[in-house]
Scaffold this active site. Structure first.
Site, PDB file in Angstrom:
ATOM      1  N   ARG A  83       0.848  -1.190   0.000  1.00  0.00           N
ATOM      2  CA  ARG A  83       0.000   0.000   0.000  1.00  0.00           C
ATOM      3  C   ARG A  83       0.886   1.243   0.000  1.00  0.00           C
ATOM      4  O   ARG A  83       1.675   1.438   0.926  1.00  0.00           O
ATOM      5  CB  ARG A  83      -0.901   0.004   1.239  1.00  0.00           C
ATOM      6  CG  ARG A  83      -1.679   1.290   1.394  1.00  0.00           C
ATOM      7  CD  ARG A  83      -2.600   1.329   2.616  1.00  0.00           C
ATOM      8  NE  ARG A  83      -3.206   2.661   2.691  1.00  0.00           N
ATOM      9  CZ  ARG A  83      -3.208   3.438   3.761  1.00  0.00           C
ATOM     10  NH1 ARG A  83      -2.679   3.038   4.908  1.00  0.00           N
ATOM     11  NH2 ARG A  83      -3.749   4.632   3.708  1.00  0.00           N
ATOM     12  N   HIS A 129      -2.940  11.029   1.006  1.00  0.00           N
ATOM     13  CA  HIS A 129      -2.361  10.774   2.323  1.00  0.00           C
ATOM     14  C   HIS A 129      -1.745  12.087   2.831  1.00  0.00           C
ATOM     15  O   HIS A 129      -0.533  12.206   2.973  1.00  0.00           O
ATOM     16  CB  HIS A 129      -1.337   9.644   2.258  1.00  0.00           C
ATOM     17  CG  HIS A 129      -1.067   8.974   3.581  1.00  0.00           C
ATOM     18  ND1 HIS A 129      -1.172   7.615   3.779  1.00  0.00           N
ATOM     19  CD2 HIS A 129      -0.706   9.483   4.794  1.00  0.00           C
ATOM     20  CE1 HIS A 129      -0.876   7.322   5.045  1.00  0.00           C
ATOM     21  NE2 HIS A 129      -0.581   8.447   5.681  1.00  0.00           N
ATOM     22  N   GLU A 176      -7.281   8.375   6.686  1.00  0.00           N
ATOM     23  CA  GLU A 176      -7.532   8.961   7.998  1.00  0.00           C
ATOM     24  C   GLU A 176      -7.988  10.410   7.932  1.00  0.00           C
ATOM     25  O   GLU A 176      -7.278  11.312   8.405  1.00  0.00           O
ATOM     26  CB  GLU A 176      -6.274   8.870   8.870  1.00  0.00           C
ATOM     27  CG  GLU A 176      -5.794   7.464   9.128  1.00  0.00           C
ATOM     28  CD  GLU A 176      -4.645   7.422  10.146  1.00  0.00           C
ATOM     29  OE1 GLU A 176      -4.054   8.480  10.415  1.00  0.00           O
ATOM     30  OE2 GLU A 176      -4.352   6.339  10.645  1.00  0.00           O
ATOM     31  N   ASN A 317      -7.308   1.729  10.051  1.00  0.00           N
ATOM     32  CA  ASN A 317      -5.998   1.923  10.660  1.00  0.00           C
ATOM     33  C   ASN A 317      -6.178   1.958  12.169  1.00  0.00           C
ATOM     34  O   ASN A 317      -7.045   2.688  12.661  1.00  0.00           O
ATOM     35  CB  ASN A 317      -5.383   3.267  10.238  1.00  0.00           C
ATOM     36  CG  ASN A 317      -4.976   3.306   8.778  1.00  0.00           C
ATOM     37  OD1 ASN A 317      -5.078   2.312   8.067  1.00  0.00           O
ATOM     38  ND2 ASN A 317      -4.511   4.459   8.345  1.00  0.00           N
ATOM     39  N   TYR A 319      -3.899   1.442  16.098  1.00  0.00           N
ATOM     40  CA  TYR A 319      -2.595   1.222  16.717  1.00  0.00           C
ATOM     41  C   TYR A 319      -2.656   0.841  18.185  1.00  0.00           C
ATOM     42  O   TYR A 319      -1.852   0.061  18.658  1.00  0.00           O
ATOM     43  CB  TYR A 319      -1.721   2.485  16.570  1.00  0.00           C
ATOM     44  CG  TYR A 319      -1.235   2.728  15.163  1.00  0.00           C
ATOM     45  CD1 TYR A 319      -2.029   3.393  14.220  1.00  0.00           C
ATOM     46  CD2 TYR A 319       0.010   2.283  14.757  1.00  0.00           C
ATOM     47  CE1 TYR A 319      -1.584   3.599  12.931  1.00  0.00           C
ATOM     48  CE2 TYR A 319       0.464   2.483  13.458  1.00  0.00           C
ATOM     49  CZ  TYR A 319      -0.324   3.133  12.552  1.00  0.00           C
ATOM     50  OH  TYR A 319       0.122   3.323  11.271  1.00  0.00           O
ATOM     51  N   GLU A 387      -3.409  -0.229   8.129  1.00  0.00           N
ATOM     52  CA  GLU A 387      -2.227   0.182   8.898  1.00  0.00           C
ATOM     53  C   GLU A 387      -2.298  -0.359  10.314  1.00  0.00           C
ATOM     54  O   GLU A 387      -3.370  -0.387  10.924  1.00  0.00           O
ATOM     55  CB  GLU A 387      -2.130   1.713   9.044  1.00  0.00           C
ATOM     56  CG  GLU A 387      -1.486   2.423   7.903  1.00  0.00           C
ATOM     57  CD  GLU A 387      -1.422   3.931   8.131  1.00  0.00           C
ATOM     58  OE1 GLU A 387      -1.230   4.371   9.280  1.00  0.00           O
ATOM     59  OE2 GLU A 387      -1.575   4.663   7.150  1.00  0.00           O
TER      60      GLU A 387
HETATM   61  C1  PNW Z   1      -1.046   7.244  10.877  1.00  0.00           C
HETATM   62  N1  PNW Z   1      -2.977   8.650  16.870  1.00  0.00           N
HETATM   63  O1  PNW Z   1      -1.241   8.411  11.617  1.00  0.00           O
HETATM   64  C2  PNW Z   1      -0.720   7.709   9.473  1.00  0.00           C
HETATM   65  O2  PNW Z   1      -1.600   7.212   8.501  1.00  0.00           O
HETATM   66  C3  PNW Z   1       0.720   7.468   9.084  1.00  0.00           C
HETATM   67  O3  PNW Z   1       1.072   8.329   8.040  1.00  0.00           O
HETATM   68  C4  PNW Z   1       1.605   7.598  10.297  1.00  0.00           C
HETATM   69  O4  PNW Z   1       2.962   7.609   9.991  1.00  0.00           O
HETATM   70  C5  PNW Z   1       1.263   6.457  11.228  1.00  0.00           C
HETATM   71  O5  PNW Z   1      -0.120   6.430  11.525  1.00  0.00           O
HETATM   72  C6  PNW Z   1       2.057   6.452  12.524  1.00  0.00           C
HETATM   73  O6  PNW Z   1       1.796   7.612  13.271  1.00  0.00           O
HETATM   74  C7  PNW Z   1      -1.666   8.395  12.931  1.00  0.00           C
HETATM   75  O7  PNW Z   1      -2.598   9.623  17.584  1.00  0.00           O
HETATM   76  C8  PNW Z   1      -1.245   9.436  13.735  1.00  0.00           C
HETATM   77  O8  PNW Z   1      -3.709   7.795  17.333  1.00  0.00           O
HETATM   78  C9  PNW Z   1      -1.708   9.524  15.042  1.00  0.00           C
HETATM   79  C10 PNW Z   1      -2.559   8.566  15.533  1.00  0.00           C
HETATM   80  C11 PNW Z   1      -2.981   7.519  14.743  1.00  0.00           C
HETATM   81  C12 PNW Z   1      -2.531   7.442  13.426  1.00  0.00           C
END
Ligand code: PNW
Length: 488
Positions: A83, A129, A176, A317, A319, A387
């Site tokens: 991707r 993006h 996002e 996405n 995390y 992601e």
């Molecule tokens: C994503 N949060 O951003 C983006 O899609 C990427 O470009 C980035 O590098 C990656 O995650 C890692 O940060 C995020 O605060 C930024 O939860 C912040 C958050 C989640 C996703």
């Protein structure tokens, strides 16, 4: 070492797509090469004193020059898919619907796509993006102007479908939309750096602009999908979706109904904000309307009809997880979380997970499984995870990186936990999941954090002219996990 759970063997569908995700602005470099125009992230990087390490993405990982080596390296990692995002300013340097197209930009992505296909890797392409053309920001305020932005975005998307759609069958419109608007227009730390905080930003209004900008993204996305479905899909036969961010929220005190409600509301403010209009109702969640009133834009009837059902799949996405506690005071005008606090520990003092090298990110694999279930139950749309990944402490060392860095146990434990959680959600909970893209292929430019946050399964020596790549152990572990989890 990879943790291969015998009972999860073969739990993912045989055509499950997996690989790594990247973004143009974070990897390509060549920011002004071969006719590329300036994006708002080029502008931010060139504004003195803004990025954490004072870096720019002028060269980034040099993926623009090194794409052949990168595709070969990815192949050696065993991926099925990749991707990446297209830089709008490479295709239309000034961004606008009447501005010229840059043939060199088309040529670069043609080369990349052909290299991937020639190697047996399926491209998943993100149109947007975060790298809005700087010219559009200056002409009319970028996404603050829904009509003008949508028209310009549609033209750019059309050029991409026409140029690449014969070979690209998996499209993502916006990455996002919520992080773009919250970080750029509420916190004011991402481009284009607007907020109500006058110590940080000369202009902006955190109480209204994030919602206006997100509305623009939803509407521009919906018109783009309409265009694809009417004009391209009949012959090109691809799929198209939007990718939403969303961390998981759990109640701080699971026995307190207020916190249980707060966690639900937090998920609605973060995820339902986009998910409900697209997959459920064609409108924003009730809880958001109740708190935000007229500061939350309203969909016209036409927009609402267009937005509902505008994504073939749920692009996801995610995390990490937060514990969420109800605030005892009325919501502030600049609140965008649903009047909650997001905490690292719950009422019993249990931590949300092991820390990474990124302040907001901790490992919490059970949280991913909960969230996958929540999204599946609420929307009933198959999920493409686009992601997921982590940084790890201690990776900022001089080259060559020692064995202790390349044997990235923190990241390995993260992927072991999250991928087994994902497979459990499929096998035991019946969630329909079609893809997984780890963030990310190589260390790269983590936006305003610069090169300080290393998310890659490949370590990069930024001091070497060729940005030498060193595979980390996690690349092998991810491969072993998928070889075990995907049905033959
Ligand atoms: C994503 N949060 O951003 C983006 O899609 C990427 O470009 C980035 O590098 C990656 O995650 C890692 O940060 C995020 O605060 C930024 O939860 C912040 C958050 C989640 C996703």
């Amino acid at each position: 070492m990879s943790i291969l759970e015998p009972h999860l063997k073969g739990s993912l569908r045989p055509d499950f797509q997996w690989g790594y995700a990247t973004a143009a602005a974070q990897t390509e470099g060549a920011w002004n090469v071969d006719g590329k125009g300036e994006s708002i992230w080029d502008r931010l990087g060139h504004t003195p004193g803004i990025t954490k390490d004072l870096s720019t993405a002028d060269d980034a990982t040099r993926a623009y020059d090194l794409y052949k080596e990168d595709v070969a390296l990815m192949k050696s990692y065993g991926v099925r898919a990749y991707r990446f995002s297209i830089a709008w300013t490479r295709i239309v340097p000034l961004g606008g619907k009447d501005d010229p197209v840059n043939p060199k930009g088309i040529e670069f992505y043609n080369n990349l796509i052909n290299e991937l296909l020639g190697t047996g890797i399926t491209p998943f392409v993100t149109l947007f993006h975060w790298d809005t053309p700087q010219t559009l920001e200056e002409r009319y305020g970028g996404m603050l102007n829904k009509e003008k932005f949508t028209a310009d975005f549609l033209r750019y998307a059309r050029v991409c479908f026409e140029a690449f759609g014969d070979r690209v069958k998996n499209w993502i419109t916006f990455n996002e939309p919520g992080v773009y608007s919250l970080a750029g227009y509420a916190a004011g730390v991402h481009a284009p750096r607007r907020s109500s905080n006058r110590d940080l930003n000369p202009e902006g209004d955190s109480s209204t602009e994030p919602f206006i900008v997100s509305h623009t993204e939803l509407v521009a996305h919906a018109y783009c999908v309409k265009m694809y479905r009417e004009e391209f899909k009949p012959t090109q036969k691809g799929i198209i979706m939007i990718t939403l961010h969303g961390n998981n929220s759990e109640p701080w005190d699971a026995e307190d109904p207020l916190d249980v409600e707060a966690a639900q509301r937090a998920r609605e403010f973060e995820i339902g904000w986009f998910g409900d209009p697209v997959y459920k109702t064609g409108d924003y969640p009730e809880s958001m309307r109740a708190q935000l009133g007229d500061r939350l834009p309203r969909f016209t009837e036409e927009e609402s009809k267009l937005v509902l059902g505008s994504s073939d799949f749920y692009g996801m996405n995610s995390y990490t997880t937060f514990y969420v506690r109800q605030k005892k005071t009325p919501p502030e005008l600049t609140d965008h979380l649903g009047n909650v606090e997001k905490l690292d520990t719950n009422s019993k003092g249990v931590s949300r997970g092991v820390e990474s090298d990124t302040y907001w990110l901790r490992t919490c694999s059970w949280g991913l499984r909960n969230l996958l279930n929540w999204i599946w139950n609420r929307y009933q749309v198959p999920i493409f995870m686009t992601e997921n990944g982590t940084t790890a402490k201690g990776e900022h060392v001089e080259a060559p990186p020692p064995e202790t860095v390349l044997n990235d146990t923190h990241r390995i434990e993260f992927f072991n936990g999250y991928l087994n959680a994902l497979a459990s959600a499929v096998k035991e909970d019946g969630v329909d999941i079609r893809s997984y893209f780890a963030w990310t292929f190589t260390d790269n430019w983590e936006w305003q954090a610069g090169y300080t946050d290393r998310f890659g399964v490949t370590w990069i020596d930024y001091k070497s002219p060729e940005r030498k790549r060193y595979p980390k152990k996690s690349a092998t572990v991810v491969r072993e996990l998928f070889e075990h989890l995907i049905a033959k």
